[in-house]
Design a protein around this motif. Structure first.
Motif: not given
Length: 63
Positions: A19-20, A22-26, A42-44
């Protein structure tokens, strides 16, 4: 692609999306004949997994 995982009866899979900067995990699990999204982080945020193994990760730490 999901079709092949269903045919193989892979019970879980983790999708890492950029995501730009950063990263997200699903995390998806096989529920009957279809995959359902089990958790998202998501990040954070922290993704905590207890199945199929124990694992904790903040996607913001991925590079």
């Amino acid at each position: 692609m999901s079709f092949e995982r269903r045919i193989a009866r892979i019970p879980w899979y983790l999708l890492v999306e950029q995501d730009g900067d950063s990263h997200s995990l699903r995390l998806h699990r096989l529920g009957g004949e279809h995959y359902v999204e089990d958790r998202v982080a998501k990040a954070g945020e922290t993704l905590t997994i207890t199945e199929p193994f124990r694992w904790v990760i903040d996607p913001g730490t991925l590079r």
